[in-house]
Design an enzyme around this catalytic site. Structure first.
Site, mmCIF file in Angstrom:
data_model
loop_
_atom_site.group_PDB
_atom_site.id
_atom_site.type_symbol
_atom_site.label_atom_id
_atom_site.label_comp_id
_atom_site.label_asym_id
_atom_site.label_seq_id
_atom_site.Cartn_x
_atom_site.Cartn_y
_atom_site.Cartn_z
ATOM 1 C CB ALA A 28 -9.469 11.280 0.389
ATOM 2 N NE ARG A 40 -10.682 3.065 -0.552
ATOM 3 C CZ ARG A 40 -9.426 3.249 -0.198
ATOM 4 N NH1 ARG A 40 -8.984 4.466 0.060
ATOM 5 N NH2 ARG A 40 -8.590 2.236 -0.094
ATOM 6 C CG ASP A 109 -1.061 12.860 -0.190
ATOM 7 O OD1 ASP A 109 -0.451 13.081 0.876
ATOM 8 O OD2 ASP A 109 -2.299 13.026 -0.308
ATOM 9 C CG HIS A 124 -4.342 3.079 3.291
ATOM 10 N ND1 HIS A 124 -5.449 3.859 3.093
ATOM 11 C CD2 HIS A 124 -4.722 2.129 4.170
ATOM 12 C CE1 HIS A 124 -6.462 3.391 3.820
ATOM 13 N NE2 HIS A 124 -6.039 2.347 4.487
ATOM 14 C CB CYS A 135 14.595 -10.634 -5.504
ATOM 15 S SG CYS A 135 14.931 -8.871 -5.727
ATOM 16 C CB CYS A 157 13.778 -5.824 -9.672
ATOM 17 S SG CYS A 157 15.064 -6.179 -8.469
ATOM 18 C CB CYS A 160 15.821 -10.337 -10.032
ATOM 19 S SG CYS A 160 14.183 -9.833 -9.480
ATOM 20 C CB SER A 199 -16.426 10.150 4.796
ATOM 21 O OG SER A 199 -16.446 11.420 4.180
ATOM 22 C CG ASN A 223 -15.224 14.578 6.439
ATOM 23 O OD1 ASN A 223 -14.227 14.720 5.728
ATOM 24 N ND2 ASN A 223 -16.197 13.740 6.153
HETATM 25 ZN ZN ZN Z 1 14.143 -8.261 -7.800
#
Ligand code: ZN
Length: 259
Positions: A28, A40, A109, A124, A135, A157, A160, A199, A223
């Site tokens: 971060a 966080r 990001d 992440h 779906c 979506c 669906c 960190s 850091n």
């Molecule tokens: Zn869907």
């Protein structure tokens, strides 16, 4: 202070110059300079009242998607407005010069990619795409996320009408196995790991420097706060990545040119 910093940067650049495979692990701290808070961190206060461990969880997404999307909306807006900073660009330059092989990031990001880094492992995930919870069709976020940020209408979506979940790893959710495997492999094969703007508090990413060290790699930490790996690192620079990485990249490039 400035003198001491120059000396540390020179030492880090000398180690970097001898390395043959370098991996950067970023967190971060790399993006706070682009206006994206560390959600966080209790210091930011952006998510006051909301515990990200709860609200940014798979549980919340499943049982109270409105709560989840209300939380993610300001973050998504900030990410859309953010621009890569000098630290992102320094890492992209090093990669272009062949001095950095892989960036492993905990950030969602996409600023590394936008700065020009090619080999980026997003542990992440990112907000680049959305997956239908019904779906499982994957949709590009483009347009959908902007509409959501502007109007607050939950993304659905087109096929669906199921709810679309941003392809980011939530609390309580496993990392993408393929990305994690590639990150571990990079950590095990490097002979130098730069920890920048992290960190090292979020597992399993925080374990990667230790894996590198156990296989003989050196570690450089840049850091603002101390990390658990500092005492085993070759160089520790406790400062903002934006104040260090551009100079470090310059010193690495200069050492290379002087050969
Ligand atoms: Zn869907």
């Amino acid at each position: 202070m400035a003198e001491q910093m120059r000396e540390l940067v020179a030492r880090a650049a000398a180690i970097w110059g001898r390395a043959r495979a370098v991996v950067a692990l970023t967190g971060a701290g790399l993006s706070t300079g682009s206006g994206i808070p560390d959600f966080r961190s209790p210091r930011t206060g952006l998510w006051r009242g909301d515990d990200p461990m709860v609200v940014a969880s798979l549980e919340t997404f499943r049982y109270s998607p409105e709560t989840f999307f209300a939380w993610v909306r300001p973050l998504a807006g900030q990410i859309q407005r953010a621009e890569p900073n000098a630290a992102h660009r320094a890492l992209a330059r090093l990669e272009a010069q062949g001095k950095l092989q892989t960036v492993i990031t905990q950030n969602i990001d996409e600023l590394h990619r936008r700065a020009g880094s090619q080999n980026v492992l997003e542990l992440h995930g990112s907000l680049r795409s959305l997956t239908c919870v019904h779906c499982f069709q994957v949709w590009p976020a483009e347009g959908r996320l902007e509409r959501f940020v502007a109007q607050g209408v939950l993304p659905r979506c087109p096929r669906c009408e199921g709810l679309l979940k941003p392809d980011v790893t939530l609390m309580g959710e496993e990392l993408s196995a393929a990305v994690w495997r590639a990150a571990r492999q990079a950590a095990r094969q490097c002979d130098l790991m730069l920890v920048a703007g992290s960190s090292l508090e979020v597992m399993p990413a925080a374990g990667l420097p230790l894996e590198a060290i156990q296989r003989g790699a050196q570690v450089i930490v840049v850091n603002r706060d101390p990390t658990y790996v500092d005492e085993r690192a070759s160089v520790v620079i406790q400062a903002d990545v934006n104040d260090v990485l551009p100079d470090l990249a310059k010193a690495v490039g200069a050492a290379d040119a002087a050969r």
